[in-house]
Design a protein around this motif. Structure first.
Motif, mmCIF file in Angstrom:
data_model
loop_
_atom_site.group_PDB
_atom_site.id
_atom_site.type_symbol
_atom_site.label_atom_id
_atom_site.label_comp_id
_atom_site.label_asym_id
_atom_site.label_seq_id
_atom_site.Cartn_x
_atom_site.Cartn_y
_atom_site.Cartn_z
ATOM 1 N N UNK A 104 22.417 55.723 85.278
ATOM 2 C CA UNK A 104 22.039 57.109 85.570
ATOM 3 C C UNK A 104 20.549 57.206 85.916
ATOM 4 N N UNK A 105 19.717 56.568 85.108
ATOM 5 C CA UNK A 105 18.281 56.576 85.372
ATOM 6 C C UNK A 105 18.005 55.855 86.689
ATOM 7 N N UNK A 106 18.674 54.729 86.916
ATOM 8 C CA UNK A 106 18.502 53.997 88.164
ATOM 9 C C UNK A 106 18.877 54.822 89.377
ATOM 10 N N UNK A 107 20.005 55.533 89.297
ATOM 11 C CA UNK A 107 20.430 56.377 90.413
ATOM 12 C C UNK A 107 19.421 57.494 90.652
ATOM 13 N N UNK A 108 18.933 58.102 89.574
ATOM 14 C CA UNK A 108 17.933 59.173 89.723
ATOM 15 C C UNK A 108 16.689 58.643 90.441
ATOM 16 N N UNK A 109 16.205 57.486 90.038
ATOM 17 C CA UNK A 109 15.033 56.900 90.695
ATOM 18 C C UNK A 109 15.376 56.455 92.111
ATOM 19 N N UNK A 110 16.595 55.997 92.318
ATOM 20 C CA UNK A 110 17.023 55.618 93.660
ATOM 21 C C UNK A 110 17.036 56.790 94.615
ATOM 22 N N UNK A 111 17.495 57.944 94.139
ATOM 23 C CA UNK A 111 17.520 59.151 94.973
ATOM 24 C C UNK A 111 16.094 59.578 95.333
ATOM 25 N N UNK A 112 15.210 59.537 94.361
ATOM 26 C CA UNK A 112 13.809 59.885 94.634
ATOM 27 C C UNK A 112 13.211 58.881 95.628
ATOM 28 N N UNK A 113 13.472 57.599 95.416
ATOM 29 C CA UNK A 113 12.975 56.575 96.331
ATOM 30 C C UNK A 113 13.516 56.751 97.734
ATOM 31 N N UNK A 114 14.790 57.084 97.828
ATOM 32 C CA UNK A 114 15.411 57.332 99.125
ATOM 33 C C UNK A 114 14.726 58.489 99.844
ATOM 34 N N UNK A 115 14.511 59.576 99.111
ATOM 35 C CA UNK A 115 13.862 60.754 99.695
ATOM 36 C C UNK A 115 12.449 60.437 100.175
ATOM 37 N N UNK A 116 11.698 59.696 99.372
ATOM 38 C CA UNK A 116 10.336 59.322 99.753
ATOM 39 C C UNK A 116 10.362 58.350 100.940
ATOM 40 N N UNK A 117 11.251 57.379 100.870
ATOM 41 C CA UNK A 117 11.317 56.359 101.908
ATOM 42 C C UNK A 117 11.821 56.854 103.245
ATOM 43 N N UNK A 118 12.641 57.892 103.242
ATOM 44 C CA UNK A 118 13.175 58.415 104.498
ATOM 45 C C UNK A 118 12.081 58.949 105.407
ATOM 46 N N UNK A 119 10.921 59.238 104.856
ATOM 47 C CA UNK A 119 9.786 59.660 105.680
ATOM 48 C C UNK A 119 9.328 58.527 106.590
ATOM 49 N N UNK A 168 16.232 53.218 102.666
ATOM 50 C CA UNK A 168 17.096 52.273 101.949
ATOM 51 C C UNK A 168 16.279 51.323 101.079
ATOM 52 N N UNK A 169 15.136 50.874 101.585
ATOM 53 C CA UNK A 169 14.273 49.987 100.798
ATOM 54 C C UNK A 169 13.723 50.684 99.564
ATOM 55 N N UNK A 170 13.173 51.859 99.758
ATOM 56 C CA UNK A 170 12.605 52.614 98.633
ATOM 57 C C UNK A 170 13.708 53.043 97.659
ATOM 58 N N UNK A 171 14.845 53.448 98.202
ATOM 59 C CA UNK A 171 15.964 53.852 97.350
ATOM 60 C C UNK A 171 16.473 52.693 96.514
ATOM 61 N N UNK A 172 16.624 51.529 97.144
ATOM 62 C CA UNK A 172 17.065 50.341 96.410
ATOM 63 C C UNK A 172 16.066 49.917 95.353
ATOM 64 N N UNK A 173 14.782 49.992 95.698
ATOM 65 C CA UNK A 173 13.743 49.637 94.729
ATOM 66 C C UNK A 173 13.757 50.611 93.550
ATOM 67 N N UNK A 174 13.908 51.896 93.836
ATOM 68 C CA UNK A 174 13.982 52.887 92.757
ATOM 69 C C UNK A 174 15.170 52.639 91.842
ATOM 70 N N UNK A 175 16.319 52.355 92.424
ATOM 71 C CA UNK A 175 17.526 52.044 91.645
ATOM 72 C C UNK A 175 17.290 50.836 90.751
ATOM 73 N N UNK A 176 16.732 49.785 91.327
ATOM 74 C CA UNK A 176 16.487 48.558 90.579
ATOM 75 C C UNK A 176 15.472 48.764 89.458
ATOM 76 N N UNK A 177 14.354 49.401 89.771
ATOM 77 C CA UNK A 177 13.299 49.602 88.770
ATOM 78 C C UNK A 177 13.778 50.498 87.628
ATOM 79 N N UNK A 178 14.448 51.599 87.957
ATOM 80 C CA UNK A 178 14.935 52.508 86.919
ATOM 81 C C UNK A 178 15.957 51.851 86.014
#
Length: 164
Positions: free
Chosen positions: A67-82, A89-99
């Motif tokens: 759950x925490x990983x998905x939350x960070x993945x969503x934030x990473x995805x949103x930031x990375x889509x810029x 996808x890179x930022x989202x995957x990193x957020x998922x992994x780190x969380x």
């Protein structure tokens, strides 16, 4: 484990990623990642402050880690889509992994104690413990903190030394 032990465990688990992040980006990004992971190291212990939530209950499971990983993945995805789809996808995957790994590091540290963890509850009620040290053992907590500090420092410095 207590806060210092969890902090050390999160840094130990982050160290290989910190090496990679530093080698691919910069030591500043590696340090920010370490600070981010460290800031979440005790998140599962929020259960001691939430009424009707059992300590080492749902917040000490792989489900919470995901759950925490998905939350960070969503934030990473949103930031990375810029930066485009690949960046998203890179930022989202990193957020998922780190969380996810930050919470898993907490579970691993708690598995060192006699109380152990039930990481798959409520689906499976299997308990895992190495029964090595009590959570309140100051020597164990400081040793884990020291180990984490040394391991992550070596990983970041080594990552910076990798020629790009």
């Amino acid at each position: 484990m207590y806060r210092k032990g969890h902090l050390g465990a999160s840094l130990v688990v982050y160290a290989p990623l910190g090496f990679l992040v530093t080698a691919l980006a910069s030591i500043e990004v590696g340090v920010v990642g370490a600070a981010g992971v460290a800031s979440l190291a005790s998140l599962p212990d929020v259960d001691v402050r939430v009424p009707f939530v059992k300590h080492r209950g749902i917040t000490h499971t792989v489900w919470f880690a995901l759950l925490v990983g998905v939350a960070f993945g969503v934030v990473g995805l949103a930031v990375g889509l810029q930066r485009g789809v690949v960046g998203g996808l890179l930022f989202g995957g990193a957020g998922l992994l780190f969380g996810t790994l930050t919470i898993v590091s907490h579970l691993l540290a708690d598995a060192l104690t006699p109380m152990g963890i039930r990481p798959y509850a409520p689906v499976w009620d299997d308990e895992y413990t190495l029964d090595l040290v009590t959570a309140a053992n100051p020597l164990a907590n400081y040793a884990l903190l020291g180990l984490g500090g040394v391991v992550v420092a070596v990983a970041l410095v080594a990552g910076e030394a990798v020629p790009v």
